[in-house]
Design a protein around this motif. Structure first.
Motif, PDB file in Angstrom:
ATOM      1  N   LYS A  44       0.827  -1.210   0.000  1.00  0.00           N
ATOM      2  CA  LYS A  44       0.000   0.000   0.000  1.00  0.00           C
ATOM      3  C   LYS A  44       0.863   1.263   0.000  1.00  0.00           C
ATOM      4  O   LYS A  44       0.492   2.266  -0.592  1.00  0.00           O
ATOM      5  CB  LYS A  44      -0.899   0.032   1.249  1.00  0.00           C
ATOM      6  CG  LYS A  44      -2.116  -0.816   1.146  1.00  0.00           C
ATOM      7  CD  LYS A  44      -3.121  -0.672   2.280  1.00  0.00           C
ATOM      8  CE  LYS A  44      -2.814   0.266   3.380  1.00  0.00           C
ATOM      9  NZ  LYS A  44      -3.803   0.283   4.465  1.00  0.00           N
ATOM     10  N   SER A  45       2.003   1.201   0.673  1.00  0.00           N
ATOM     11  CA  SER A  45       2.876   2.378   0.807  1.00  0.00           C
ATOM     12  C   SER A  45       3.883   2.506  -0.328  1.00  0.00           C
ATOM     13  O   SER A  45       4.503   3.555  -0.481  1.00  0.00           O
ATOM     14  CB  SER A  45       3.627   2.300   2.135  1.00  0.00           C
ATOM     15  OG  SER A  45       2.732   2.240   3.208  1.00  0.00           O
ATOM     16  N   PHE A  46       4.070   1.457  -1.100  1.00  0.00           N
ATOM     17  CA  PHE A  46       5.102   1.432  -2.137  1.00  0.00           C
ATOM     18  C   PHE A  46       5.015   2.608  -3.105  1.00  0.00           C
ATOM     19  O   PHE A  46       6.050   3.219  -3.423  1.00  0.00           O
ATOM     20  CB  PHE A  46       5.058   0.095  -2.879  1.00  0.00           C
ATOM     21  CG  PHE A  46       6.200  -0.135  -3.824  1.00  0.00           C
ATOM     22  CD1 PHE A  46       7.510  -0.132  -3.375  1.00  0.00           C
ATOM     23  CD2 PHE A  46       5.969  -0.377  -5.166  1.00  0.00           C
ATOM     24  CE1 PHE A  46       8.570  -0.357  -4.255  1.00  0.00           C
ATOM     25  CE2 PHE A  46       7.015  -0.602  -6.048  1.00  0.00           C
ATOM     26  CZ  PHE A  46       8.322  -0.589  -5.586  1.00  0.00           C
ATOM     27  N   PRO A  47       3.834   3.006  -3.572  1.00  0.00           N
ATOM     28  CA  PRO A  47       3.774   4.136  -4.507  1.00  0.00           C
ATOM     29  C   PRO A  47       4.263   5.451  -3.899  1.00  0.00           C
ATOM     30  O   PRO A  47       4.689   6.346  -4.621  1.00  0.00           O
ATOM     31  CB  PRO A  47       2.287   4.232  -4.869  1.00  0.00           C
ATOM     32  CG  PRO A  47       1.728   2.893  -4.572  1.00  0.00           C
ATOM     33  CD  PRO A  47       2.527   2.373  -3.411  1.00  0.00           C
ATOM     34  N   SER A  48       4.218   5.560  -2.582  1.00  0.00           N
ATOM     35  CA  SER A  48       4.630   6.818  -1.945  1.00  0.00           C
ATOM     36  C   SER A  48       6.116   6.854  -1.610  1.00  0.00           C
ATOM     37  O   SER A  48       6.615   7.882  -1.152  1.00  0.00           O
ATOM     38  CB  SER A  48       3.810   7.057  -0.672  1.00  0.00           C
ATOM     39  OG  SER A  48       4.097   6.060   0.286  1.00  0.00           O
ATOM     40  N   PHE A  49       6.845   5.743  -1.838  1.00  0.00           N
ATOM     41  CA  PHE A  49       8.281   5.738  -1.561  1.00  0.00           C
ATOM     42  C   PHE A  49       8.982   6.640  -2.563  1.00  0.00           C
ATOM     43  O   PHE A  49       8.912   6.439  -3.767  1.00  0.00           O
ATOM     44  CB  PHE A  49       8.855   4.317  -1.634  1.00  0.00           C
ATOM     45  CG  PHE A  49      10.343   4.270  -1.411  1.00  0.00           C
ATOM     46  CD1 PHE A  49      10.879   4.589  -0.175  1.00  0.00           C
ATOM     47  CD2 PHE A  49      11.204   3.932  -2.440  1.00  0.00           C
ATOM     48  CE1 PHE A  49      12.253   4.552   0.039  1.00  0.00           C
ATOM     49  CE2 PHE A  49      12.573   3.894  -2.232  1.00  0.00           C
ATOM     50  CZ  PHE A  49      13.096   4.210  -0.998  1.00  0.00           C
ATOM     51  N   LYS A  50       9.653   7.673  -2.043  1.00  0.00           N
ATOM     52  CA  LYS A  50      10.280   8.680  -2.895  1.00  0.00           C
ATOM     53  C   LYS A  50      11.790   8.498  -3.044  1.00  0.00           C
ATOM     54  O   LYS A  50      12.425   9.202  -3.792  1.00  0.00           O
ATOM     55  CB  LYS A  50      10.018  10.087  -2.326  1.00  0.00           C
ATOM     56  CG  LYS A  50       8.555  10.397  -2.138  1.00  0.00           C
ATOM     57  CD  LYS A  50       7.858  10.606  -3.459  1.00  0.00           C
ATOM     58  CE  LYS A  50       6.444  11.063  -3.217  1.00  0.00           C
ATOM     59  NZ  LYS A  50       5.444  10.317  -3.901  1.00  0.00           N
ATOM     60  N   GLY A  51      12.358   7.588  -2.269  1.00  0.00           N
ATOM     61  CA  GLY A  51      13.796   7.376  -2.343  1.00  0.00           C
ATOM     62  C   GLY A  51      14.596   8.329  -1.480  1.00  0.00           C
ATOM     63  O   GLY A  51      15.810   8.420  -1.618  1.00  0.00           O
ATOM     64  N   ASN A  52      13.916   9.052  -0.573  1.00  0.00           N
ATOM     65  CA  ASN A  52      14.631   9.966   0.329  1.00  0.00           C
ATOM     66  C   ASN A  52      15.443   9.213   1.375  1.00  0.00           C
ATOM     67  O   ASN A  52      16.399   9.744   1.915  1.00  0.00           O
ATOM     68  CB  ASN A  52      13.648  10.910   1.029  1.00  0.00           C
ATOM     69  CG  ASN A  52      12.926  11.803   0.039  1.00  0.00           C
ATOM     70  OD1 ASN A  52      13.418  12.048  -1.058  1.00  0.00           O
ATOM     71  ND2 ASN A  52      11.763  12.264   0.416  1.00  0.00           N
ATOM     72  N   ALA A  53      15.045   7.998   1.666  1.00  0.00           N
ATOM     73  CA  ALA A  53      15.762   7.139   2.609  1.00  0.00           C
ATOM     74  C   ALA A  53      16.139   5.859   1.870  1.00  0.00           C
ATOM     75  O   ALA A  53      15.620   5.580   0.779  1.00  0.00           O
ATOM     76  CB  ALA A  53      14.864   6.805   3.805  1.00  0.00           C
ATOM     77  N   LYS A  54      17.017   5.086   2.486  1.00  0.00           N
ATOM     78  CA  LYS A  54      17.349   3.797   1.892  1.00  0.00           C
ATOM     79  C   LYS A  54      16.106   2.922   1.915  1.00  0.00           C
ATOM     80  O   LYS A  54      15.281   3.022   2.818  1.00  0.00           O
ATOM     81  CB  LYS A  54      18.465   3.114   2.696  1.00  0.00           C
ATOM     82  CG  LYS A  54      19.825   3.736   2.507  1.00  0.00           C
ATOM     83  CD  LYS A  54      20.885   3.107   3.382  1.00  0.00           C
ATOM     84  CE  LYS A  54      21.027   1.632   3.156  1.00  0.00           C
ATOM     85  NZ  LYS A  54      22.119   1.033   3.937  1.00  0.00           N
ATOM     86  N   ILE A  55      15.974   2.055   0.943  1.00  0.00           N
ATOM     87  CA  ILE A  55      14.800   1.183   0.868  1.00  0.00           C
ATOM     88  C   ILE A  55      14.695   0.308   2.112  1.00  0.00           C
ATOM     89  O   ILE A  55      13.601   0.059   2.615  1.00  0.00           O
ATOM     90  CB  ILE A  55      14.793   0.345  -0.435  1.00  0.00           C
ATOM     91  CG1 ILE A  55      13.434  -0.347  -0.641  1.00  0.00           C
ATOM     92  CG2 ILE A  55      15.900  -0.683  -0.438  1.00  0.00           C
ATOM     93  CD1 ILE A  55      12.361   0.554  -1.128  1.00  0.00           C
ATOM     94  N   SER A  56      15.829  -0.146   2.646  1.00  0.00           N
ATOM     95  CA  SER A  56      15.800  -0.986   3.847  1.00  0.00           C
ATOM     96  C   SER A  56      15.275  -0.207   5.053  1.00  0.00           C
ATOM     97  O   SER A  56      14.557  -0.758   5.888  1.00  0.00           O
ATOM     98  CB  SER A  56      17.183  -1.563   4.149  1.00  0.00           C
ATOM     99  OG  SER A  56      18.128  -0.530   4.329  1.00  0.00           O
ATOM    100  N   THR A  57      15.606   1.069   5.138  1.00  0.00           N
ATOM    101  CA  THR A  57      15.110   1.919   6.222  1.00  0.00           C
ATOM    102  C   THR A  57      13.603   2.083   6.101  1.00  0.00           C
ATOM    103  O   THR A  57      12.869   1.951   7.081  1.00  0.00           O
ATOM    104  CB  THR A  57      15.790   3.304   6.176  1.00  0.00           C
ATOM    105  OG1 THR A  57      17.195   3.123   6.303  1.00  0.00           O
ATOM    106  CG2 THR A  57      15.281   4.217   7.273  1.00  0.00           C
TER     107      THR A  57
END
Length: 156
Positions: A44-57
């Motif tokens: 559900k949150s994947f589309p909002s991931f902007k890459g401001n943090a590491k993916i693991s974080t």
């Protein structure tokens, strides 16, 4: 949304998710339910991931919040087996030493579990501090206390 990219990311980081499930749930069925809830929340949150943090974080924050929220609700989350059938938990062949270690970890506070899980995922003090929201130099202090507590719980 790119389902294949999402599945690749989850596959790469599923070990961290399994560890969290093991810390926050006692039975294999409850762990599976929590794992599926984590996957659902990440999707559900994947589309909002902007890459401001590491993916693991990003994954850890969502997974930990899901574990804590569902733990506090005192009921099992809805399962989503039809949504992501491609993701299956491997059989880790638990041994007695692992069981003792996880039993000790389960006795830690939620904050201690979060810190030690990140440490076991080989995250740096800086990364742990950013995820947990504490000063970087305090991470080392907390880890030493947690390690001593675990040793005490394991009677080492």
């Amino acid at each position: 949304m790119d389902k294949q990219a999402f599945l690749a990311i989850i596959t790469q980081h599923q070990g961290m998710l399994y560890k969290l499930c093991r810390l926050y749930r006692d039975t294999p069925e409850d762990r599976e339910d929590l794992f599926q809830e984590m996957i659902y929340q990440l999707w559900k949150s994947f589309p909002s991931f902007k890459g401001n943090a590491k993916i693991s974080t990003w994954i850890y924050r969502i997974a930990l919040n899901t574990a804590l929220a569902s733990f506090r609700k005192k009921h099992l989350p809805v399962t989503y087996t039809d949504t992501f059938p491609e993701i299956a938990q491997p059989d880790h062949g638990d041994n007695e030493q692992q069981e003792l270690f996880f039993t000790a970890l389960k006795q830690l506070s939620d904050a201690e579990k979060a810190i030690i899980t990140l440490y076991l995922e080989d995250m740096s003090y800086q990364e742990i501090a950013g995820i947990i929201g504490i000063e970087e130099n305090y991470v080392g202090v907390k880890l030493n206390r947690i390690k001593n507590k675990i040793k005490s719980l394991l009677n080492l």
